[in-house]
Motif scaffolding. Structure first.
Motif, PDB file in Angstrom:
ATOM      1  N   VAL A   1       0.654  -1.182   0.089  1.00 20.10           N
ATOM      2  CA  VAL A   1      -0.070  -0.159   0.032  1.00 20.10           C
ATOM      3  C   VAL A   1       0.950   1.373  -0.043  1.00 20.10           C
ATOM      4  N   GLU A   2       1.832   1.436   0.754  1.00 16.28           N
ATOM      5  CA  GLU A   2       2.683   2.430   0.874  1.00 16.28           C
ATOM      6  C   GLU A   2       3.433   2.717  -0.257  1.00 16.28           C
ATOM      7  N   ASN A   3       3.918   1.778  -1.094  1.00 12.03           N
ATOM      8  CA  ASN A   3       4.745   1.767  -2.547  1.00 12.03           C
ATOM      9  C   ASN A   3       3.824   2.120  -3.349  1.00 12.03           C
ATOM     10  N   PHE A   4       2.286   1.782  -3.488  1.00 10.52           N
ATOM     11  CA  PHE A   4       1.377   2.146  -4.458  1.00 10.52           C
ATOM     12  C   PHE A   4       1.030   3.625  -4.092  1.00 10.52           C
ATOM     13  N   ALA A   5       1.018   4.177  -3.061  1.00 11.46           N
ATOM     14  CA  ALA A   5       0.585   5.447  -2.600  1.00 11.46           C
ATOM     15  C   ALA A   5       1.815   6.447  -3.076  1.00 11.46           C
TER      16      ALA A   5
ATOM     17  N   VAL B   1       2.776  10.988  -7.163  1.00 10.45           N
ATOM     18  CA  VAL B   1       3.685  11.781  -8.011  1.00 10.45           C
ATOM     19  C   VAL B   1       2.948  11.897  -9.447  1.00 10.45           C
ATOM     20  N   GLN B   2       1.949  11.166  -9.474  1.00  9.12           N
ATOM     21  CA  GLN B   2       1.143  11.215 -11.082  1.00  9.12           C
ATOM     22  C   GLN B   2       0.466  12.679 -11.488  1.00  9.12           C
ATOM     23  N   ASP B   3       0.589  13.046 -12.598  1.00  8.11           N
ATOM     24  CA  ASP B   3       0.361  14.202 -12.749  1.00  8.11           C
ATOM     25  C   ASP B   3      -1.116  14.527 -13.234  1.00  8.11           C
ATOM     26  N   PHE B   4      -1.935  14.361 -12.160  1.00  8.36           N
ATOM     27  CA  PHE B   4      -3.394  14.424 -12.252  1.00  8.36           C
ATOM     28  C   PHE B   4      -3.967  15.367 -10.927  1.00  8.36           C
TER      29      PHE B   4
ATOM     30  N   LEU C   1      -4.434  10.979  -1.719  1.00  6.95           N
ATOM     31  CA  LEU C   1      -5.437  10.391  -2.475  1.00  6.95           C
ATOM     32  C   LEU C   1      -6.821  10.240  -1.895  1.00  6.95           C
ATOM     33  N   ILE C   2      -7.892  10.164  -2.803  1.00  5.98           N
ATOM     34  CA  ILE C   2      -9.154  10.053  -2.272  1.00  5.98           C
ATOM     35  C   ILE C   2      -9.665   8.593  -2.195  1.00  5.98           C
ATOM     36  N   TYR C   3      -9.763   7.968  -1.054  1.00  3.63           N
ATOM     37  CA  TYR C   3     -10.302   6.588  -0.993  1.00  3.63           C
ATOM     38  C   TYR C   3     -11.698   6.471  -0.601  1.00  3.63           C
ATOM     39  N   LEU C   4     -12.283   5.856  -1.485  1.00  3.76           N
ATOM     40  CA  LEU C   4     -13.865   5.549  -1.469  1.00  3.76           C
ATOM     41  C   LEU C   4     -14.465   4.130  -0.899  1.00  3.76           C
ATOM     42  N   ASN C   5     -15.056   4.227   0.036  1.00  5.94           N
ATOM     43  CA  ASN C   5     -15.456   2.745   0.325  1.00  5.94           C
ATOM     44  C   ASN C   5     -17.003   3.066   0.614  1.00  5.94           C
ATOM     45  N   ASP C   6     -18.049   2.609  -0.486  1.00  5.05           N
ATOM     46  CA  ASP C   6     -19.226   2.913  -0.098  1.00  5.05           C
ATOM     47  C   ASP C   6     -19.517   4.353   0.062  1.00  5.05           C
TER      48      ASP C   6
END
Length: 210
Positions: free
Chosen positions: A40-44, A49-52, A83-88
């Motif tokens: 998770v940490e690696n993914f985050a 750093v993505q250009d969005f 990041l925006i995390y959505l869960n229901d």
């Protein structure tokens, strides 16, 4: 608004071609291999750093730490990375309403499994009217949901919910071999799996204007 969709990267996100740039990047779940916090940490770190301008993430059936005792730590890791995390749950960005859910019909012994019928319908019933972009890990029944053996693995109740709320876009992943884009009754359906059925990086991100 330019939206870019990816899904099912399974900790191989660094092997994807460049994602480019845009307004919203959406990951439809299964961004880890077995759902440990290191992944998770690696993914985050990769995503932040993505250009969005905005990045939305939901979990998938491989992302165990979002449903077990490490849930709070895992969610905090994503949010602290911007990041925006959505869960229901949902978010509105520049007037566009997004809703995300990680659940899918019961499939072996994985995270976010729910029995077909009342158990999974409980989650879909939370989706309000007026959603523009619906993000679920699993597909709807009969739409970009066929497994390699031809079995349609999507959810009937999710399909009924989509027919009720009529989002402009429904994006999912989960079934790697069903990658693609399909327009049905004025709605755009996306299966954004980056990995193919043999877990090889094969498919391109899906870009859509809304």
């Amino acid at each position: 608004m330019k939206l870019t969709f990816i899904s099912d990267t399974h900790s191989l996100h660094d092997r994807m071609p460049p994602l480019g740039s845009g307004d919203v990047l959406v990951h439809c779940g299964d961004f880890t291999g077995r759902g440990d916090l290191f992944d998770v940490e690696n993914f985050a770190e990769f995503m932040m750093v993505q250009d969005f301008t905005h990045i939305i993430v939901i979990a998938g059936n491989h992302d165990w730490c979002f449903e077990n005792e490490f849930r709070e730590e895992a969610e905090t890791c994503l949010r602290d990375s911007g990041l925006i995390y959505l869960n229901d749950s949902g978010v509105e960005i520049d007037g566009v309403k997004f809703w995300g859910s990680p659940v899918q019909p019961e499939f072996m012994n994985w995270a976010f499994n729910r029995r077909r019928g009342a158990s999974i319908r409980h989650h879909w019933d939370k989706i309000p009217d007026g959603i523009d972009v619906l993000i679920t890990h699993g597909p709807a029944r009969g739409v970009l949901d066929r497994c390699e053996n031809g079995f349609p693995a999507g959810c009937d109740d999710l399909l009924a919910t989509i027919q009720r709320i009529k989002p402009s876009i429904h994006a999912s992943g989960h079934i790697h071999e069903a990658y693609g884009v399909l327009e049905v009754d004025g709605m755009v359906f996306i299966n954004a799996c980056i990995l193919d059925e043999r877990y090889r990086v094969r498919n391109a991100p899906v870009e859509v204007e809304i």
